[in-house]
Write a protein that holds these residues in place. Structure first.
Motif, PDB file in Angstrom:
ATOM      1  N   GLU A  79      33.448  52.380  53.893  1.00 45.29           N
ATOM      2  CA  GLU A  79      33.641  51.385  52.848  1.00 45.29           C
ATOM      3  C   GLU A  79      34.706  51.787  51.841  1.00 45.29           C
ATOM      4  N   SER A  80      34.942  53.085  51.643  1.00 41.95           N
ATOM      5  CA  SER A  80      35.942  53.494  50.657  1.00 41.95           C
ATOM      6  C   SER A  80      37.346  53.049  51.053  1.00 41.95           C
ATOM      7  N   VAL A  81      37.590  52.830  52.350  1.00 42.94           N
ATOM      8  CA  VAL A  81      38.875  52.325  52.828  1.00 42.94           C
ATOM      9  C   VAL A  81      38.762  50.865  53.250  1.00 42.94           C
ATOM     10  N   ASP A  82      37.679  50.527  53.964  1.00 36.51           N
ATOM     11  CA  ASP A  82      37.538  49.161  54.474  1.00 36.51           C
ATOM     12  C   ASP A  82      37.469  48.133  53.341  1.00 36.51           C
ATOM     13  N   GLY A  83      36.786  48.481  52.231  1.00 33.92           N
ATOM     14  CA  GLY A  83      36.684  47.550  51.105  1.00 33.92           C
ATOM     15  C   GLY A  83      38.033  47.214  50.501  1.00 33.92           C
ATOM     16  N   PRO A  84      38.838  48.218  50.104  1.00 31.73           N
ATOM     17  CA  PRO A  84      40.177  47.912  49.592  1.00 31.73           C
ATOM     18  C   PRO A  84      41.062  47.195  50.595  1.00 31.73           C
TER      19      PRO A  84
ATOM     20  N   HIS B  92      42.078  54.286  48.938  1.00 37.58           N
ATOM     21  CA  HIS B  92      40.839  54.352  48.168  1.00 37.58           C
ATOM     22  C   HIS B  92      41.003  53.453  46.938  1.00 37.58           C
ATOM     23  N   ARG B  93      39.913  52.854  46.499  1.00 37.48           N
ATOM     24  CA  ARG B  93      39.978  51.803  45.481  1.00 37.48           C
ATOM     25  C   ARG B  93      40.577  52.275  44.155  1.00 37.48           C
TER      26      ARG B  93
ATOM     27  N   HIS C 204      43.090  54.127  43.883  1.00 38.84           N
ATOM     28  CA  HIS C 204      44.535  54.260  44.091  1.00 38.84           C
ATOM     29  C   HIS C 204      45.143  52.967  44.630  1.00 38.84           C
ATOM     30  N   ALA C 205      44.296  52.127  45.197  1.00 38.30           N
ATOM     31  CA  ALA C 205      44.727  50.830  45.735  1.00 38.30           C
ATOM     32  C   ALA C 205      43.858  49.764  45.081  1.00 38.30           C
ATOM     33  N   ASP C 206      44.322  49.248  43.951  1.00 38.44           N
ATOM     34  CA  ASP C 206      43.546  48.350  43.088  1.00 38.44           C
ATOM     35  C   ASP C 206      44.093  46.930  43.242  1.00 38.44           C
ATOM     36  N   PRO C 207      43.496  46.125  44.121  1.00 40.43           N
ATOM     37  CA  PRO C 207      44.063  44.794  44.402  1.00 40.43           C
ATOM     38  C   PRO C 207      44.199  43.895  43.180  1.00 40.43           C
ATOM     39  N   PRO C 208      43.204  43.787  42.267  1.00 40.73           N
ATOM     40  CA  PRO C 208      43.406  42.898  41.115  1.00 40.73           C
ATOM     41  C   PRO C 208      44.594  43.311  40.243  1.00 40.73           C
ATOM     42  N   THR C 209      44.749  44.604  40.017  1.00 36.41           N
ATOM     43  CA  THR C 209      45.869  45.068  39.197  1.00 36.41           C
ATOM     44  C   THR C 209      47.197  44.830  39.914  1.00 36.41           C
ATOM     45  N   LEU C 210      47.252  45.143  41.208  1.00 34.79           N
ATOM     46  CA  LEU C 210      48.480  44.902  41.965  1.00 34.79           C
ATOM     47  C   LEU C 210      48.817  43.412  42.001  1.00 34.79           C
ATOM     48  N   GLY C 211      47.806  42.585  42.269  1.00 32.28           N
ATOM     49  CA  GLY C 211      48.054  41.147  42.351  1.00 32.28           C
ATOM     50  C   GLY C 211      48.553  40.565  41.049  1.00 32.28           C
ATOM     51  N   GLY C 212      48.099  41.122  39.929  1.00 34.91           N
ATOM     52  CA  GLY C 212      48.529  40.616  38.635  1.00 34.91           C
ATOM     53  C   GLY C 212      49.859  41.143  38.164  1.00 34.91           C
ATOM     54  N   ALA C 213      50.341  42.251  38.761  1.00 32.20           N
ATOM     55  CA  ALA C 213      51.560  42.891  38.273  1.00 32.20           C
ATOM     56  C   ALA C 213      52.770  42.680  39.164  1.00 32.20           C
ATOM     57  N   LEU C 214      52.554  42.458  40.467  1.00 33.92           N
ATOM     58  CA  LEU C 214      53.678  42.366  41.401  1.00 33.92           C
ATOM     59  C   LEU C 214      54.363  41.001  41.362  1.00 33.92           C
ATOM     60  N   ARG C 215      55.676  41.024  41.489  1.00 32.42           N
ATOM     61  CA  ARG C 215      56.405  39.772  41.674  1.00 32.42           C
ATOM     62  C   ARG C 215      56.019  39.158  43.027  1.00 32.42           C
ATOM     63  N   PRO C 216      56.186  37.854  43.201  1.00 30.92           N
ATOM     64  CA  PRO C 216      55.878  37.239  44.498  1.00 30.92           C
ATOM     65  C   PRO C 216      56.631  37.927  45.636  1.00 30.92           C
TER      66      PRO C 216
ATOM     67  N   PRO D 262      34.167  48.588  42.132  1.00 31.35           N
ATOM     68  CA  PRO D 262      32.934  49.294  42.488  1.00 31.35           C
ATOM     69  C   PRO D 262      32.805  50.675  41.858  1.00 31.35           C
ATOM     70  N   PHE D 263      33.873  51.163  41.219  1.00 34.59           N
ATOM     71  CA  PHE D 263      33.802  52.463  40.567  1.00 34.59           C
ATOM     72  C   PHE D 263      33.208  52.387  39.160  1.00 34.59           C
ATOM     73  N   VAL D 264      32.794  51.199  38.725  1.00 29.05           N
ATOM     74  CA  VAL D 264      32.400  51.027  37.332  1.00 29.05           C
ATOM     75  C   VAL D 264      31.266  51.968  36.949  1.00 29.05           C
ATOM     76  N   ARG D 265      30.339  52.256  37.864  1.00 31.39           N
ATOM     77  CA  ARG D 265      29.224  53.145  37.504  1.00 31.39           C
ATOM     78  C   ARG D 265      29.647  54.608  37.441  1.00 31.39           C
ATOM     79  N   MET D 266      30.883  54.907  37.854  1.00 27.93           N
ATOM     80  CA  MET D 266      31.386  56.276  37.763  1.00 27.93           C
ATOM     81  C   MET D 266      32.332  56.477  36.580  1.00 27.93           C
ATOM     82  N   MET D 267      32.603  55.419  35.819  1.00 30.45           N
ATOM     83  CA  MET D 267      33.532  55.539  34.702  1.00 30.45           C
ATOM     84  C   MET D 267      32.898  56.335  33.569  1.00 30.45           C
ATOM     85  N   LEU D 268      33.727  57.034  32.815  1.00 40.26           N
ATOM     86  CA  LEU D 268      33.252  57.808  31.666  1.00 40.26           C
ATOM     87  C   LEU D 268      33.161  56.915  30.428  1.00 40.26           C
ATOM     88  N   GLY D 269      32.646  55.703  30.604  1.00 43.30           N
ATOM     89  CA  GLY D 269      32.570  54.755  29.498  1.00 43.30           C
ATOM     90  C   GLY D 269      33.755  53.819  29.541  1.00 43.30           C
TER      91      GLY D 269
END
Length: 258
Positions: free
Chosen positions: A89-94, A58-59, A61-73, A30-37
């Motif tokens: 939403e900044s906490v509930d969403g993540p 906060h999303r 600092h707590a990035d579920p797709p990146t964590l899910g792809g990098a962590l061992r089972p 959801p931060f995509v519209r705040m990225m500097l490109g």
């Protein structure tokens, strides 16, 4: 210990063949519209992670797709105990995304320590700029000890932390001094919601760190919601010269070894 900057507040640490990450952030969600490109400044961990440490949920600092792809089972994810009162939403969403990703969350209070392979990690005091639960992390191996400050604001515990947990080979501290005005923050306050460059240098000096590596800068900006300091590297360099203190702004891909 080898430390690699992942961009924003993310770090990857390696020692004796074990890896952990602190606040990795690669998928803007959801931060995509705040990225500097398009952001080459955000890197993924180089190898499978044995654990992850989150300063807060906060999303960025707590990035579920990146964590899910990098962590061992079944690798643990250490994060703060939720704060009191209604969330937003900044906490509930993540929180929802982390649960849906099936990640193993281990909640910790300030003062709690854990041994993760060759690393001893300790959660310590921090103050979140939006009022949510946050910790900083002290991470030690046989060869080094570092401090990771998430995106804490200035607080008065630095000297006590130095006496209790120092010395630190490096303090990785936020420095973009962002002014925020998210919709649920009304009326907004025109004060920094993370440390400024000047405060980051002051905190590193109070911690007795051998050097400051400024993190949490250069990736997010929004004219209405999120207004960071315009030149973190320049301001850090000026403060470093003022005090004769080793300090610089991290660039994604930078590495340090102790």
């Amino acid at each position: 210990m080898r430390v690699r900057a992942l961009g924003w507040a993310g770090l990857e640490l390696e020692a004796d063949g074990h890896r952990l990450a602190v606040d990795p952030f690669r998928d803007p969600g959801p931060f995509v519209r705040m990225m500097l490109g398009p952001s080459p400044e955000l890197l993924a961990p180089e190898g499978p992670l044995d654990a992850a440490l989150l300063t807060h949920l906060h999303r960025d600092h707590a990035d579920p797709p990146t964590l899910g792809g990098a962590l061992r089972p079944h690798a643990p994810v250490l994060c703060p105990v939720p704060g009191e009162g209604p969330g937003h939403e900044s906490v509930d969403g993540p929180e929802r995304e982390l649960a849906e990703a099936g990640l193993t969350l281990r909640r910790v209070e300030p003062g709690a320590s854990a041994v993760l392979g060759p690393f001893t990690v300790t959660a310590v005091e921090a103050v979140d700029g939006l009022g949510d639960a946050q910790v900083s992390w002290v991470v030690a191996s046989d060869t080094a000890q570092i401090f990771h400050g998430g995106d804490t604001v200035w607080h008065g515990a630095w000297w006590r932390l130095a006496k209790r947990h120092g010395p630190f080979d490096a303090a990785f501290l936020p420095a973009n001094g962002a002014r925020v005005a998210f919709p649920w923050m009304s009326p907004a306050a025109d004060v920094p919601a993370a440390m400024t460059p000047e405060q980051a240098v002051a905190a590193a000096r109070a911690l007795g760190a051998r050097e400051l590596i400024a993190i949490h800068h250069g990736v997010l900006e929004h004219d209405e919601y999120y207004r960071p300091h315009p030149d973190v590297p320049g301001a850090i360099a000026a403060e470093a010269e003022r005090y004769g203190f080793p300090a610089r702004a991290a660039v994604a891909g930078d590495t340090w070894s102790w």
